[in-house]
Design an enzyme around this catalytic site. Structure first.
Site, PDB file in Angstrom:
ATOM      1  N   TYR A  26      -2.610  -1.374  10.388  1.00 52.89           N
ATOM      2  CA  TYR A  26      -2.656  -1.626   8.953  1.00 52.89           C
ATOM      3  C   TYR A  26      -1.232  -1.221   8.555  1.00 52.89           C
ATOM      4  CZ  TYR A  26      -4.131  -1.333   4.055  1.00 52.89           C
ATOM      5  OH  TYR A  26      -4.042  -1.475   2.645  1.00 52.89           O
ATOM      6  N   SER A  36       1.029  -1.280   0.011  1.00 51.42           N
ATOM      7  CA  SER A  36       0.055  -0.171  -0.032  1.00 51.42           C
ATOM      8  C   SER A  36       0.975   1.298   0.239  1.00 51.42           C
ATOM      9  CB  SER A  36      -0.898  -0.026   1.190  1.00 51.42           C
ATOM     10  OG  SER A  36      -1.516   1.449   1.474  1.00 51.42           O
TER      11      SER A  36
HETATM   12  P1  NAD Z   1     -11.279  -6.231  -0.618  1.00 57.50           P
HETATM   13  O1  NAD Z   1     -11.743  -6.096   0.516  1.00 57.50           O
HETATM   14  O2  NAD Z   1     -12.131  -5.976  -1.798  1.00 57.50           O
HETATM   15  O3  NAD Z   1     -10.451  -7.550  -0.726  1.00 57.50           O
HETATM   16  C1  NAD Z   1      -9.568  -8.292   0.229  1.00 57.50           C
HETATM   17  C2  NAD Z   1      -9.927  -9.473  -0.002  1.00 57.50           C
HETATM   18  O4  NAD Z   1      -8.971 -10.348   1.037  1.00 57.50           O
HETATM   19  C3  NAD Z   1     -11.234  -9.924   0.167  1.00 57.50           C
HETATM   20  O5  NAD Z   1     -11.734 -10.973  -0.797  1.00 57.50           O
HETATM   21  C4  NAD Z   1     -11.400 -10.910   1.454  1.00 57.50           C
HETATM   22  O6  NAD Z   1     -12.177 -11.819   1.679  1.00 57.50           O
HETATM   23  C5  NAD Z   1      -9.719 -11.532   1.401  1.00 57.50           C
HETATM   24  N1  NAD Z   1      -9.263 -11.871   3.074  1.00 57.50           N
HETATM   25  C6  NAD Z   1      -9.359 -11.000   4.072  1.00 57.50           C
HETATM   26  N2  NAD Z   1      -8.898 -11.838   4.916  1.00 57.50           N
HETATM   27  C7  NAD Z   1      -8.499 -13.015   4.507  1.00 57.50           C
HETATM   28  C8  NAD Z   1      -7.837 -14.141   4.850  1.00 57.50           C
HETATM   29  N3  NAD Z   1      -7.713 -14.245   6.270  1.00 57.50           N
HETATM   30  N4  NAD Z   1      -7.656 -15.178   4.149  1.00 57.50           N
HETATM   31  C9  NAD Z   1      -7.798 -14.939   2.840  1.00 57.50           C
HETATM   32  N5  NAD Z   1      -8.576 -13.968   2.201  1.00 57.50           N
HETATM   33  C10 NAD Z   1      -8.793 -12.950   3.171  1.00 57.50           C
HETATM   34  O7  NAD Z   1     -10.271  -5.099  -0.729  1.00 57.50           O
HETATM   35  P2  NAD Z   1      -9.102  -4.629  -1.659  1.00 57.50           P
HETATM   36  O8  NAD Z   1      -8.981  -3.323  -1.754  1.00 57.50           O
HETATM   37  O9  NAD Z   1      -9.359  -5.502  -2.957  1.00 57.50           O
HETATM   38  O10 NAD Z   1      -7.726  -5.197  -1.128  1.00 57.50           O
HETATM   39  C11 NAD Z   1      -6.847  -6.111  -1.637  1.00 57.50           C
HETATM   40  C12 NAD Z   1      -5.434  -5.673  -0.995  1.00 57.50           C
HETATM   41  O11 NAD Z   1      -4.867  -4.326  -1.457  1.00 57.50           O
HETATM   42  C13 NAD Z   1      -5.154  -5.746   0.539  1.00 57.50           C
HETATM   43  O12 NAD Z   1      -4.116  -6.341   0.736  1.00 57.50           O
HETATM   44  C14 NAD Z   1      -5.237  -4.220   0.654  1.00 57.50           C
HETATM   45  O13 NAD Z   1      -4.583  -3.977   1.799  1.00 57.50           O
HETATM   46  C15 NAD Z   1      -4.746  -3.663  -0.314  1.00 57.50           C
HETATM   47  N6  NAD Z   1      -4.726  -2.090  -0.838  1.00 57.50           N
HETATM   48  C16 NAD Z   1      -5.813  -1.770  -1.115  1.00 57.50           C
HETATM   49  C17 NAD Z   1      -6.241  -0.378  -1.407  1.00 57.50           C
HETATM   50  C18 NAD Z   1      -7.304   0.118  -2.206  1.00 57.50           C
HETATM   51  O14 NAD Z   1      -7.590   1.520  -2.240  1.00 57.50           O
HETATM   52  N7  NAD Z   1      -8.359  -0.457  -2.251  1.00 57.50           N
HETATM   53  C19 NAD Z   1      -5.070   0.470  -1.106  1.00 57.50           C
HETATM   54  C20 NAD Z   1      -3.751  -0.115  -0.838  1.00 57.50           C
HETATM   55  C21 NAD Z   1      -3.651  -1.571  -0.645  1.00 57.50           C
END
Ligand code: NAD
Length: 269
Positions: free
Chosen positions: A167, A154
Site C-alpha cells: 500500500y 495518502s
Molecule cells: P473504501 O473501501 O470505502 O473505498 C474504496 C473504493 O474503491 C470502494 O468503493 C471499492 O469498491 C473501490 N475499488 C476497489 N478496487 C477497485 C477496482 N479495481 N476498480 C474500481 N473500484 C475499486 O475506502 P476509502 O477510504 O473511501 O478509500 C478511497 C481512497 O482513499 C483509496 O485510494 C484509499 O487508499 C484512500 N485513502 C483512504 C484513507 C482513509 O483513512 N479512509 C486514508 C488515506 C487514503
C-alpha cells in the site's frame, strides 16, 4: 450576483465512488454543478444509492461498472462518459484497497493486487483522461484549465507503514506519477494534483475506529483529535477541481487533521 456553481457544466469521473471518500467526493462535486460518473467495481446497489442521493439533491450523473486495474474496462468507462456527456473535465482517481501482510509473508498476489489497483489503475485512468483533455483543450466558458486530475493518495506517500509495504509503495508511486504528469502537461493547461488523506472514517479502515479503544488509540496520531469524514476530502476535491486553485499544480494537499505534524512530539517528544 453570479450564481454560477464552481463546477457548472463540467463532467467528472470518480473511481471507486460507491463508498467512503469516493462517494463523498461525488456528492461534493455534484453539489457544485458537475455531472458525475459514479464508478464502481462490484457493488451496483451501493453505487445506485450514492447516485440517488445526488439526484435527490438536484444533481446529475450515472453509475458505471469498471475495474480500474483492467485496461478494457477503463477505456469503456471513458468511452461511455464521452458518449453520454460529450467529454470529461475532471478525473478523481480514488479507487483503492489494502491487502496487508508482514513483508516477509506477503505473497506476490497480495503485492500485485494492491499495486495493480492503486497505482496501475490510476495510470490507466489518467492516461485516458489526458488523451481527452489534449483533444478538447480549454473551453473558457467552463474552466481556465483543459482538464483536472486529482489523485487520491495518502499520508502514506510519505509516512512509512509497517505491515503495509504494498500500500505504501503504491501511494509513493502515485506521488511521483502525479508530479511527473503535472510537469509534462502543465504547458497544455492540464492540472494534476493529489489529495493525501489521513484517517478518514470509511470501510477501508473500520478496524481503526469501530471500538472506543481503537478510536482512542487512533486519536494519538491526530493533533486535531477527531477522525476525518468523507466530506472533509470532498471540500478539498472541489477546490482542487475548480478555478479557485488554477495556479496550483503538482502538489499533494494533505487532509489529515495534522497527522503529518509528528504528533509524538506534541508533549515535548
Ligand atoms: P473504501 O473501501 O470505502 O473505498 C474504496 C473504493 O474503491 C470502494 O468503493 C471499492 O469498491 C473501490 N475499488 C476497489 N478496487 C477497485 C477496482 N479495481 N476498480 C474500481 N473500484 C475499486 O475506502 P476509502 O477510504 O473511501 O478509500 C478511497 C481512497 O482513499 C483509496 O485510494 C484509499 O487508499 C484512500 N485513502 C483512504 C484513507 C482513509 O483513512 N479512509 C486514508 C488515506 C487514503
Amino acid at each position: 450576483m453570479n450564481n454560477r456553481k464552481k463546477l457548472q457544466d463540467q463532467v467528472a469521473i470518480i473511481t471507486g465512488a460507491s463508498s467512503g471518500i469516493g462517494a463523498g467526493i461525488a456528492k461534493a462535486l455534484a453539489a457544485e454543478g458537475a455531472k458525475v460518473v459514479v464508478n464502481y467495481s462490484s457493488s451496483a446497489d451501493k453505487a445506485e444509492k450514492v447516485l440517488k442521493e445526488i439526484t435527490d439533491a438536484g444533481g446529475e450523473g450515472f453509475t458505471f461498472k469498471a475495474n480500474v486495474g483492467k485496461e478494457p474496462d477503463v477505456i469503456k468507462l471513458f468511452e461511455e462518459t464521452i458518449k453520454r456527456y460529450g467529454t470529461v473535465d475532471i478525473l478523481i482517481n480514488n479507487a483503492g484497497l489494502q491487502n496487508d501482510a508482514k513483508f516477509h509473508e506477503m505473497t506476490l498476489d497480495q503485492w500485485n493486487h494492491v499495486i495493480n489497483t492503486n497505482l496501475t489503475g490510476q495510470f490507466l485512468c489518467a492516461r485516458e483522461a489526458i488523451k481527452e483533455f489534449l483533444k478538447r483543450g480549454v473551453v473558457p466558458s467552463k474552466s481556465r484549465s483543459a482538464g483536472k486530475i486529482i489523485c487520491i493518495s495518502s499520508v502514506h506517500e510519505v509516512i512509512p507503514w509497517a505491515g503495509h509495504a504494498n500500500y505504501a509503495a503504491s501511494k509513493g508511486g502515485i506521488m511521483m506519477m502525479m508530479k511527473t504528469i503535472a510537469q509534462e502537461y502543465a504547458p497544455m493547461k492540464i492540472r494534476v494534483n493529489s489529495i493525501g488523506p489521513g484517517a478518514i472514517k470509511t470501510p477501508i479502515n473500520h478496524a481503526a475506529w469501530q471500538t472506543q479503544a481503537a478510536y482512542n488509540n487512533l486519536l494519538k496520531l491526530i493533533p486535531q483529535k477527531r477522525i476525518g469524514e468523507p466530506e472533509d476530502v470532498g471540500g478539498a476535491a472541489v477546490w482542487l477541481a475548480s478555478d479557485d486553485s488554477e495556479y496550483v499544480n503538482g502538489i499533494t494537499l494533505f487532509v489529515d487533521g495534522g497527522m503529518l505534524l509528528y504528533p509524538g512530539f506534541e508533549d515535548n517528544g
